[in-house]
Design a protein around this motif. Structure first.
Motif, short mmCIF file in Angstrom:
data_model
loop_
_atom_site.label_atom_id
_atom_site.label_comp_id
_atom_site.label_asym_id
_atom_site.label_seq_id
_atom_site.Cartn_x
_atom_site.Cartn_y
_atom_site.Cartn_z
N ALA A 278 37.21 89.09 30.07
CA ALA A 278 37.18 90.50 29.69
C ALA A 278 37.89 91.31 30.76
CB ALA A 278 35.73 90.97 29.55
N ALA A 279 38.71 92.24 30.32
CA ALA A 279 39.44 93.09 31.27
C ALA A 279 39.58 94.48 30.68
CB ALA A 279 40.82 92.49 31.57
N VAL A 280 39.44 95.48 31.54
CA VAL A 280 39.59 96.86 31.08
C VAL A 280 40.96 97.38 31.52
CG1 VAL A 280 38.38 97.77 33.13
CG2 VAL A 280 38.49 99.17 31.05
N ASP A 281 41.64 98.10 30.61
CA ASP A 281 42.96 98.62 30.97
C ASP A 281 42.86 100.08 31.45
OD1 ASP A 281 42.77 100.27 28.77
OD2 ASP A 281 44.16 99.13 27.53
N ALA A 282 44.00 100.66 31.80
CA ALA A 282 44.02 102.00 32.39
C ALA A 282 43.48 103.05 31.42
CB ALA A 282 45.45 102.36 32.81
N VAL B 54 38.18 91.76 25.19
CA VAL B 54 37.34 90.59 25.41
C VAL B 54 37.91 89.42 24.61
CG1 VAL B 54 34.99 89.66 25.31
CG2 VAL B 54 35.35 92.12 25.61
N LYS B 55 38.05 88.29 25.27
CA LYS B 55 38.53 87.08 24.59
C LYS B 55 37.48 85.99 24.77
CE LYS B 55 43.39 88.12 25.20
NZ LYS B 55 44.66 87.74 25.84
N ALA C 1 34.58 79.26 6.72
CA ALA C 1 36.04 79.30 6.69
C ALA C 1 36.64 79.47 8.08
CB ALA C 1 36.53 80.43 5.79
N ILE C 2 35.80 79.74 9.07
CA ILE C 2 36.30 79.92 10.44
C ILE C 2 36.59 78.55 11.04
CG2 ILE C 2 35.74 80.87 12.71
CD1 ILE C 2 35.52 83.19 11.02
N ALA C 3 37.69 78.48 11.80
CA ALA C 3 38.14 77.20 12.34
C ALA C 3 37.19 76.64 13.39
CB ALA C 3 39.52 77.37 12.97
N LYS C 4 37.28 75.34 13.60
CA LYS C 4 36.57 74.66 14.67
C LYS C 4 36.96 75.25 16.03
CE LYS C 4 36.26 70.01 16.64
NZ LYS C 4 36.37 68.58 16.37
N ASN C 5 36.03 75.26 16.96
CA ASN C 5 36.26 75.83 18.29
C ASN C 5 36.87 77.24 18.20
OD1 ASN C 5 35.31 73.47 19.54
ND2 ASN C 5 37.33 72.53 19.37
N PRO C 6 36.14 78.18 17.61
CA PRO C 6 36.73 79.48 17.29
C PRO C 6 37.13 80.31 18.52
CG PRO C 6 34.60 79.18 16.19
CD PRO C 6 34.74 78.08 17.18
N PHE C 7 38.14 81.09 18.30
CA PHE C 7 38.62 82.05 19.29
C PHE C 7 38.42 83.45 18.72
CE2 PHE C 7 42.41 84.59 20.77
CZ PHE C 7 41.92 84.82 22.04
N LEU C 8 37.77 84.30 19.48
CA LEU C 8 37.51 85.67 19.03
C LEU C 8 38.05 86.63 20.08
CD1 LEU C 8 35.85 87.87 17.37
CD2 LEU C 8 33.96 87.33 18.91
N SER C 9 38.76 87.62 19.62
CA SER C 9 39.29 88.63 20.53
C SER C 9 38.96 90.00 19.96
CB SER C 9 40.80 88.44 20.66
OG SER C 9 41.36 89.52 21.35
N PHE C 10 38.40 90.88 20.78
CA PHE C 10 38.09 92.23 20.30
C PHE C 10 38.18 93.23 21.45
CE2 PHE C 10 33.82 92.76 22.12
CZ PHE C 10 33.44 91.44 22.34
N GLN D 228 48.70 80.23 21.11
CA GLN D 228 48.67 80.04 22.57
C GLN D 228 47.52 80.79 23.23
OE1 GLN D 228 49.99 78.02 24.65
NE2 GLN D 228 51.41 77.08 23.22
N ASP D 229 47.26 82.00 22.73
CA ASP D 229 46.18 82.79 23.30
C ASP D 229 44.86 82.24 22.78
OD1 ASP D 229 45.17 84.72 24.85
OD2 ASP D 229 45.59 86.39 23.50
N GLY D 230 43.97 81.91 23.67
CA GLY D 230 42.70 81.38 23.22
C GLY D 230 42.80 79.91 22.87
N ASN D 231 43.44 79.14 23.72
CA ASN D 231 43.58 77.70 23.50
C ASN D 231 42.24 77.00 23.76
OD1 ASN D 231 44.21 75.02 23.55
ND2 ASN D 231 45.97 75.23 24.94
N PRO D 232 41.67 76.34 22.74
CA PRO D 232 40.39 75.66 22.95
C PRO D 232 40.44 74.56 24.01
CG PRO D 232 40.82 75.94 20.62
CD PRO D 232 42.10 76.30 21.34
N ALA D 233 41.64 74.19 24.47
CA ALA D 233 41.74 73.21 25.56
C ALA D 233 40.91 73.68 26.77
CB ALA D 233 43.20 73.02 25.97
N GLU D 234 40.77 75.00 26.88
CA GLU D 234 39.98 75.54 28.00
C GLU D 234 38.54 75.05 27.99
OE1 GLU D 234 40.13 79.74 28.72
OE2 GLU D 234 42.25 79.83 28.24
N LEU D 235 38.04 74.76 26.79
CA LEU D 235 36.66 74.25 26.70
C LEU D 235 36.57 72.87 27.36
CD1 LEU D 235 36.05 75.29 22.99
CD2 LEU D 235 35.04 76.40 25.00
#
Lengths: 209, 104, 273
Positions: free
Chosen positions: B9-13, B19-20, B65-74, C43-50
């Motif tokens: 998580a990082a805050v910008d100016a 958050v990822k 329907a969400i993929a395995k090892n999900p990645f969420l960014s908000f 590339q962003d959020g690569n599960p390899a990090e797990l």
């Protein structure tokens, strides 16, 4: 005798000879022999893939020596002659089977892997390396495009025989070809070979459309 | 016990915090069959919540329907550098996992 | 307060759409471009990090009969030095008087430090969803610590030269019912199998492109796959018997390919289709 001695000496101090000998030299042969020995202790049989798959025949052994370069003319002629002798014409003299089944065989990539069984259908996997029917856009480029194979070359008996021979044993025409010897190595059955030849040769086949 | 999430998580100016989140989860759809032909039971993350300073900044309902090892960014506003952000998921078996990250 | 949220589902959906577009009659070049876009989107959020995180934990946690961690393991740059170590492997190790690649060295350390038997240390080289591999995780972490390092596989020692020379011969070895060698698919420029581009591993550019992008999280498999896995599965497709994990042939072939990649920036773990 003298050559054998050099080879043995190189095997003993392999590192000193490694990579320095030109292809075909005694030191090169010694490294190759050591590599084969290393492979035989490093691979394990699994399922249908036994260790005898690492026993090279003459063609495999000679072609390994020239890496990707074409072998010298006299070597090439020897390989082509030996492989031509292995080409068996179809038992009923008819080269063409069913192109529709040929298309299925050309699409299928399974067979002979250790993840397969003896019951796994065996394919020719032609599309992995060749363009054939225009309808299939997922084709490889290791081999030349075969689209319009017979339309370009003709539909006659000579070309039928050539297509059969090429699929049966590509080394009979081009020594050290990258293409598997589908007939000579017993990969495809006689009927499957005919079906693949029909895919190439039948005027109704999408390959010739 | 599920593996930890990876949260950055990082805050910008402009005061927007990005958050990822990477989650370790099979996300089994319930549609697949195993080698014996039996259906593999559905197993997936159903609810995801993210909180900052006691307030929910993201709430999501997920399905198979969400993929395995999900990645969420908000992204959200209102956080400062050094604050914590917590992420929690709960799956359809009732398994849950909470991890937190410090906002950079 | 919440501004926007993207869901992993959106990414998964985008991937599906790329695949569908590829299927409807575009020419090959643009198909490859679309696949490349898909790779970049992931590339962003690569599960390899797990896997990297789990590997770091395994490295630092005391384990095995000796209840010791792997933190004293010497990967070639000194005990405990992980940063940049993978970019200089395989290499000669004086303590065992032989060339080792990362997997072989990790197995060695799990024997000497954890106190495992060699069979235990190499029991599970590759993971699957229901049976994870510690090796995968350790390799993910160690390789991630070389991200950005320049490939510099040494060749000063006679045994390093020998491994390279043997690896080269193994690369060109034709065998099995299909007469395949590694070179069948990986010794020419600009070729592909079906739609998959094939790197020319006999040239520096191709070897660099391939070697520096493994391990990779394979989206189609939902698993992190190591370079050893890549070699292992190539030989399956070559119709060979199974390449023994941490075997001499595996080390030699890895030495050949890794050294061909010298000079390039190491980029893995990456993400692939």
């Amino acid at each position: 005798m003298h050559k054998t001695l050099i080879a043995a000496a190189c095997a003993a101090v392999l590192a000193g000879c490694a990579g320095t000998g030109p292809s075909g030299s005694a030191s090169d042969a010694a490294v190759r022999a050591k590599a084969v020995e290393t492979m035989k202790t490093s691979f394990k049989e699994r399922g249908i893939a036994k260790l005898d798959r690492l026993d090279q025949d003459e063609t495999q052994s000679v072609c390994s020596q020239y890496s990707t370069a074409a072998p010298p003319k006299e070597v090439a002629e020897r390989i082509e002659k030996a492989n031509m002798a292995l080409v068996k014409p179809p038992s009923d003299g008819k080269y063409l089977g069913d192109w529709k089944r040929g298309e299925q065989i050309a699409q299928r990539g399974t067979g002979f892997q250790y993840s397969d069984t003896r019951e796994t259908p065996v394919g020719g996997n032609c599309y992995a390396c060749h363009e054939l029917s225009k309808a299939e856009i997922s084709y490889g480029t290791i081999g030349p495009s075969l689209h319009n194979f017979a339309k370009i070359r003709g539909y006659g008996p000579d070309i039928q025989k050539y297509a059969w021979g090429k699929v049966y044993n590509a080394h009979a025409y081009t020594a050290c070809s990258f293409m598997p010897r589908f007939g000579a190595q017993g990969i495809l059955s006689e009927q499957q070979l005919k079906d693949v030849v029909a895919l190439l040769m039948d005027p109704e086949s999408p390959v010739n459309k | 016990m599920a593996d930890p999430m990876r949260i950055r998580a990082a805050v910008d100016a402009g005061g927007v915090t990005e958050v990822k989140v990477l989650m370790s989860h099979e996300m089994e759809t319930g549609q697949r069959r195993d080698a014996a032909g039996a259906l593999v039971p559905a197993w997936f993350i159903q609810n995801v919540t993210a909180t900052h300073a006691g307030k929910t900044v993201l709430s999501a309902q997920w399905g198979p329907a969400i993929a395995k090892n999900p990645f969420l960014s908000f992204r959200f506003k209102g956080a400062q550098k050094g604050d914590k952000v917590q992420v929690t998921w709960v799956d359809n078996r009732g398994d849950k996992r909470t991890d937190e990250a410090t906002i950079a | 307060m919440r501004i926007r949220a993207w869901y992993a589902g959106a990414i998964a959906l985008a991937a599906g759409m790329v695949a569908a577009t590829a299927a409807v009659g575009q020419d090959a070049a643009s198909t490859a471009q679309e696949i490349e876009k898909y790779r970049q989107a992931l590339q962003d959020g690569n599960p390899a990090e797990l896997w990297e995180a789990r590997g770091e934990g395994l490295w630092k946690k005391p384990a095995g009969p000796k209840n010791a961690s792997l933190e004293k393991c010497d990967l070639g740059l000194g005990p405990g030095v992980v940063k940049g170590a993978y970019a200089q492997l395989p290499r000669y190790f004086a303590d065992v008087d032989r060339v080792m690649d990362l997997e072989t060295r990790l197995a060695h350390c799990r024997v000497t430090l954890h106190g495992l038997t060699p069979a235990q240390a190499t029991a599970r080289p590759f993971g699957s969803p229901d049976n994870r591999s510690d090796n995968d995780a350790l390799v993910a972490w160690v390789t991630s610590e070389s991200k950005g390092a320049t490939m510099n596989v040494p060749s000063a020692h006679a045994k390093e030269k020998e491994a390279f020379a043997l690896g080269e011969k193994i690369f060109y070895f034709r065998g099995g019912p299909y007469d395949f060698s590694c070179a069948t698919c990986h010794a020419a420029d600009n070729t592909r199998i079906r739609l998959q581009d094939l790197p020319n591993l006999t040239k520096q550019a191709g070897a660099q492109l391939a070697y520096t992008t493994w391990p990779a999280y394979r989206v189609s498999q939902g698993e992190l796959r190591t370079f050893q896995w890549r070699l292992n599965d190539c030989f399956r497709q070559q119709r060979f018997p199974e390449l023994g994990f941490a075997s001499d042939a595996s080390i030699a072939l890895t030495a050949f390919l890794a050294r061909n990649a010298n000079g390039a920036e190491f980029k893995a773990p990456t993400i692939k289709r």
